[in-house]
Scaffold this motif. Structure first.
Motif, PDB file in Angstrom:
ATOM      1  N   LEU A   1      -3.206  -5.303  -2.715  1.00 42.18           N
ATOM      2  CA  LEU A   1      -3.559  -6.045  -1.509  1.00 42.18           C
ATOM      3  C   LEU A   1      -4.251  -5.176  -0.465  1.00 42.18           C
ATOM      4  O   LEU A   1      -4.616  -5.667   0.597  1.00 42.18           O
ATOM      5  CB  LEU A   1      -2.299  -6.650  -0.875  1.00 42.18           C
ATOM      6  CG  LEU A   1      -1.711  -7.897  -1.537  1.00 42.18           C
ATOM      7  CD1 LEU A   1      -0.352  -8.207  -0.946  1.00 42.18           C
ATOM      8  CD2 LEU A   1      -2.644  -9.088  -1.364  1.00 42.18           C
ATOM      9  N   THR A   2      -4.412  -3.918  -0.746  1.00 41.05           N
ATOM     10  CA  THR A   2      -4.892  -3.013   0.298  1.00 41.05           C
ATOM     11  C   THR A   2      -6.380  -3.186   0.583  1.00 41.05           C
ATOM     12  O   THR A   2      -7.136  -3.722  -0.220  1.00 41.05           O
ATOM     13  CB  THR A   2      -4.625  -1.551  -0.094  1.00 41.05           C
ATOM     14  OG1 THR A   2      -5.410  -1.223  -1.250  1.00 41.05           O
ATOM     15  CG2 THR A   2      -3.156  -1.313  -0.392  1.00 41.05           C
ATOM     16  N   GLN A   3      -6.762  -2.685   1.738  1.00 37.87           N
ATOM     17  CA  GLN A   3      -8.157  -2.752   2.151  1.00 37.87           C
ATOM     18  C   GLN A   3      -9.061  -2.040   1.143  1.00 37.87           C
ATOM     19  O   GLN A   3     -10.165  -2.514   0.836  1.00 37.87           O
ATOM     20  CB  GLN A   3      -8.289  -2.100   3.533  1.00 37.87           C
ATOM     21  CG  GLN A   3      -9.646  -2.248   4.185  1.00 37.87           C
ATOM     22  CD  GLN A   3      -9.686  -1.556   5.537  1.00 37.87           C
ATOM     23  OE1 GLN A   3      -9.395  -0.358   5.644  1.00 37.87           O
ATOM     24  NE2 GLN A   3     -10.030  -2.301   6.577  1.00 37.87           N
ATOM     25  N   GLU A   4      -8.583  -0.933   0.603  1.00 40.31           N
ATOM     26  CA  GLU A   4      -9.380  -0.173  -0.361  1.00 40.31           C
ATOM     27  C   GLU A   4      -9.650  -0.993  -1.627  1.00 40.31           C
ATOM     28  O   GLU A   4     -10.763  -0.997  -2.161  1.00 40.31           O
ATOM     29  CB  GLU A   4      -8.667   1.131  -0.723  1.00 40.31           C
ATOM     30  CG  GLU A   4      -8.617   2.143   0.397  1.00 40.31           C
ATOM     31  CD  GLU A   4      -7.488   1.926   1.397  1.00 40.31           C
ATOM     32  OE1 GLU A   4      -7.305   2.766   2.276  1.00 40.31           O
ATOM     33  OE2 GLU A   4      -6.774   0.891   1.295  1.00 40.31           O
ATOM     34  N   MET A   5      -8.609  -1.700  -2.112  1.00 37.45           N
ATOM     35  CA  MET A   5      -8.784  -2.537  -3.297  1.00 37.45           C
ATOM     36  C   MET A   5      -9.752  -3.682  -3.022  1.00 37.45           C
ATOM     37  O   MET A   5     -10.643  -3.989  -3.824  1.00 37.45           O
ATOM     38  CB  MET A   5      -7.429  -3.093  -3.740  1.00 37.45           C
ATOM     39  CG  MET A   5      -7.505  -4.109  -4.874  1.00 37.45           C
ATOM     40  SD  MET A   5      -8.164  -3.401  -6.392  1.00 37.45           S
ATOM     41  CE  MET A   5      -8.028  -4.804  -7.502  1.00 37.45           C
ATOM     42  N   LEU A   6      -9.597  -4.316  -1.871  1.00 35.87           N
ATOM     43  CA  LEU A   6     -10.455  -5.445  -1.535  1.00 35.87           C
ATOM     44  C   LEU A   6     -11.909  -5.007  -1.337  1.00 35.87           C
ATOM     45  O   LEU A   6     -12.836  -5.755  -1.649  1.00 35.87           O
ATOM     46  CB  LEU A   6      -9.927  -6.142  -0.276  1.00 35.87           C
ATOM     47  CG  LEU A   6      -8.534  -6.774  -0.424  1.00 35.87           C
ATOM     48  CD1 LEU A   6      -8.084  -7.391   0.893  1.00 35.87           C
ATOM     49  CD2 LEU A   6      -8.512  -7.813  -1.529  1.00 35.87           C
ATOM     50  N   ARG A   7     -12.109  -3.797  -0.846  1.00 32.14           N
ATOM     51  CA  ARG A   7     -13.478  -3.284  -0.710  1.00 32.14           C
ATOM     52  C   ARG A   7     -14.134  -3.103  -2.082  1.00 32.14           C
ATOM     53  O   ARG A   7     -15.325  -3.356  -2.247  1.00 32.14           O
ATOM     54  CB  ARG A   7     -13.464  -1.954   0.042  1.00 32.14           C
ATOM     55  CG  ARG A   7     -13.354  -2.112   1.554  1.00 32.14           C
ATOM     56  CD  ARG A   7     -13.227  -0.761   2.220  1.00 32.14           C
ATOM     57  NE  ARG A   7     -13.170  -0.902   3.673  1.00 32.14           N
ATOM     58  CZ  ARG A   7     -12.744   0.061   4.492  1.00 32.14           C
ATOM     59  NH1 ARG A   7     -12.345   1.228   3.987  1.00 32.14           N
ATOM     60  NH2 ARG A   7     -12.721  -0.137   5.796  1.00 32.14           N
ATOM     61  N   GLU A   8     -13.336  -2.654  -3.049  1.00 28.66           N
ATOM     62  CA  GLU A   8     -13.875  -2.509  -4.401  1.00 28.66           C
ATOM     63  C   GLU A   8     -14.274  -3.869  -4.967  1.00 28.66           C
ATOM     64  O   GLU A   8     -15.306  -4.004  -5.635  1.00 28.66           O
ATOM     65  CB  GLU A   8     -12.854  -1.832  -5.309  1.00 28.66           C
ATOM     66  CG  GLU A   8     -12.627  -0.362  -4.995  1.00 28.66           C
ATOM     67  CD  GLU A   8     -11.919   0.367  -6.120  1.00 28.66           C
ATOM     68  OE1 GLU A   8     -12.516   0.524  -7.195  1.00 28.66           O
ATOM     69  OE2 GLU A   8     -10.761   0.763  -5.917  1.00 28.66           O
TER      70      GLU A   8
END
Length: 518
Positions: free
Chosen positions: A384-391
């Motif tokens: 759910l993290t911002q880093e995952m969503l950016r990917e």
């Protein structure tokens, strides 16, 4: 000649003692790690469960170190093999007492129940194994000059054993044999070790006071092990278990609810898929909403990515709408169950592994990405993290849509978890619309996010009813109470306690608890 023989015998004894410490250290870690498998069907594998097990292990180790030192100094009649016998019997008992203990601790909730069940199930065997160290130190120490070296050697070797046990369990034993078999084999190996130690300690088998504990432990452990391996299949008048498999991620079962005509795919205490047996229709409302997205928001979509397979219903629905779908599923047992019991057939690339890693193998742009890993049970919050969503944003086409399903509350305690998901998505993608499956406090939220505006664009008059339903179930959300979830700061486990308790209560009401026991 006699001196040489005595030296060789002393060396052999020291090596055996060090081997005993190595094995006991490995056994401690094996029991601690297996603890998640034993209590996960009731309490999941969240941070709270791991915290409970680690805490109980630390308590047992402290208690065992103290008791071991106390007993070896005060009671010469208590030998090392007696301590290992106690560990053997208490280990063999675990599969038989876990059912009543889990049922008794269930009313305490996830945090209290996980800790109490871990305390009751594992304190005795872990304490017994921790007592091995002080006993070995006493036996290995010849004079005060060698105490420091003996203590350092024993705890260093015990730690090496723990490392070996951890790697052996995770990389080989658990995938090959499963929890129940490992527990009973561990109990029998401890019994064998106690027997060898008794012989080498030169305790006379003819002496009743020496052999009685060993004989009683041998009979009890062997009986428990034999009965454990001969365990009958679970019997439930309302449910039929079609398939079960223990993977490195959880205990996966395919279960038919005979009362309602449903087929369920379960992983520990989470429902991954639920369908009508007669027609194959999904019973999970959020999947209906996800199926409406391509034709109503992006009718020209052709390429999709599904993260979290479940029973494969979403992938089949997307195929019916003309989308070729690449799929990522972390658990190979779930992937097999979807294909064998839910008629899933891949229409694109089919990757098995953690999506945070596997998406790096995909070099495509997708019109539609479904992020479906959050059932309401144990959830991979690192997804759910911002880093995952950016990917994921980088994998979207210019008109692409990211759909994320999340179970939560519209208000009250735990509602900030939902707003945090919203706020994190909004920090990555500018256009978001939110829909709910039910107009109630506890419901499924379906977040749609895109680089471009999300306008309903029906191309068929027959879609008007679906459009109206979506408009009626759209949810206006703000991010006032939310946080941006990152790899560095991710408190979602603590923010989801109320949700996890509610989901678990519903799950336990609908599933026969007997199906949750190993």
């Amino acid at each position: 000649m006699q001196t040489t023989s005595s030296t060789a015998s002393a060396t052999t004894n020291i090596l055996l003692l060090f081997a005993t410490v190595t094995f006991s250290g490995g056994a401690v870690m094996i029991l601690e790690l297996l603890g998640t498998r034993i209590i996960a069907p009731y309490y999941g594998v969240s941070l709270f469960v791991w915290t409970a097990l680690i805490s109980v292990t630390m308590i047992a180790l402290a208690l065992g170190y103290y008791l071991g030192g106390f007993l070896t100094d005060r009671y010469q009649s208590i030998r090392l093999n007696h301590v290992i016998l106690l560990a053997s019997v208490s280990t063999a008992l675990i599969p038989f007492i876990n059912g009543p203990i889990l049922a008794a601790t269930n009313p305490l909730g996830i945090r209290g129940g996980a800790f109490a069940s871990a305390l009751l199930l594992f304190t005795l065997p872990l304490t017994s194994l921790a007592m091995v160290g002080p006993f070995v130190i006493k036996l290995a120490t010849r004079d005060l000059k060698g105490v420091g070296r003996a203590v350092g050697s024993v705890y260093a070797i015990s730690t090496v054993g723990s490392v070996i046990g951890t790697l052996l369990l995770a990389f080989y034993l658990l995938p090959q044999f499963g929890t129940r078999a490992i527990v009973f084999c561990l109990a029998m190996l401890l019994l064998l070790l106690a027997t060898i130690l008794m012989v080498l300690e030169k305790q006379k088998f003819a002496a009743r006071n020496s052999t009685l504990p060993l004989l009683l432990a041998a009979v009890l452990t062997s009986t428990l092990t034999a009965n454990g391996y001969a365990k009958p299949a679970r019997v439930s008048k309302d449910f039929t278990v079609l398939h079960e498999e223990e993977s490195i991620y959880g205990w996966v079962r395919v279960v038919d609810d005979e009362r309602k005509g449903f087929r369920l795919l379960l992983s520990d205490s989470s429902v991954l898929s639920a369908v009508e047996k007669a027609h194959g229709r999904s019973l999970l409302g959020y999947q209906t909403i996800i199926g409406l997205v391509p034709p109503l928001f992006r009718p020209n979509a052709s390429q999709a990515l599904l993260i979290g397979l479940g029973g494969g219903h979403v992938a089949r629905d997307l195929k019916a709408k003309g989308l070729t779908t690449d799929t990522i599923e972390i658990d190979p047992a779930v992937a097999d169950a979807a294909q064998n019991y839910f008629n899933f057939k891949p229409t694109g690339e089919f990757l098995v592994g953690d999506a945070r890693y596997e998406i790096k193998k995909l070099h495509k742009q997708y019109d539609f990405i479904v992020h479906d890993c959050f059932t309401g049970g144990s959830e991979p919050t690192h997804m759910l993290t911002q880093e995952m969503l950016r990917e994921l944003k980088g994998m979207l086409s210019e008109q692409g849509v990211l759909a994320l399903n999340y179970v939560g509350y519209t208000k009250g305690e735990g509602a900030n978890a939902v707003t945090s998901v919203y706020k994190t998505l909004a920090s990555v993608l500018p256009n978001i619309r939110v829909f709910i499956t039910e107009k109630q406090e506890f419901t499924d939220f379906i977040f749609l996010a895109s680089k471009q505006e999300l306008n309903l664009t029906p191309v068929d008059p027959n879609q008007d009813r679906a459009v109206q339903w979506l408009k009626d179930h759209e949810y206006a959300m703000t991010d006032t109470d939310g946080i941006i979830i990152t790899d560095d700061y991710n408190p979602m486990e603590s923010m989801q306690v109320r949700k996890a308790e509610s989901y678990r209560k519903i799950f336990m009401e609908r599933i026969d608890p007997a199906l949750l026991l190993l």
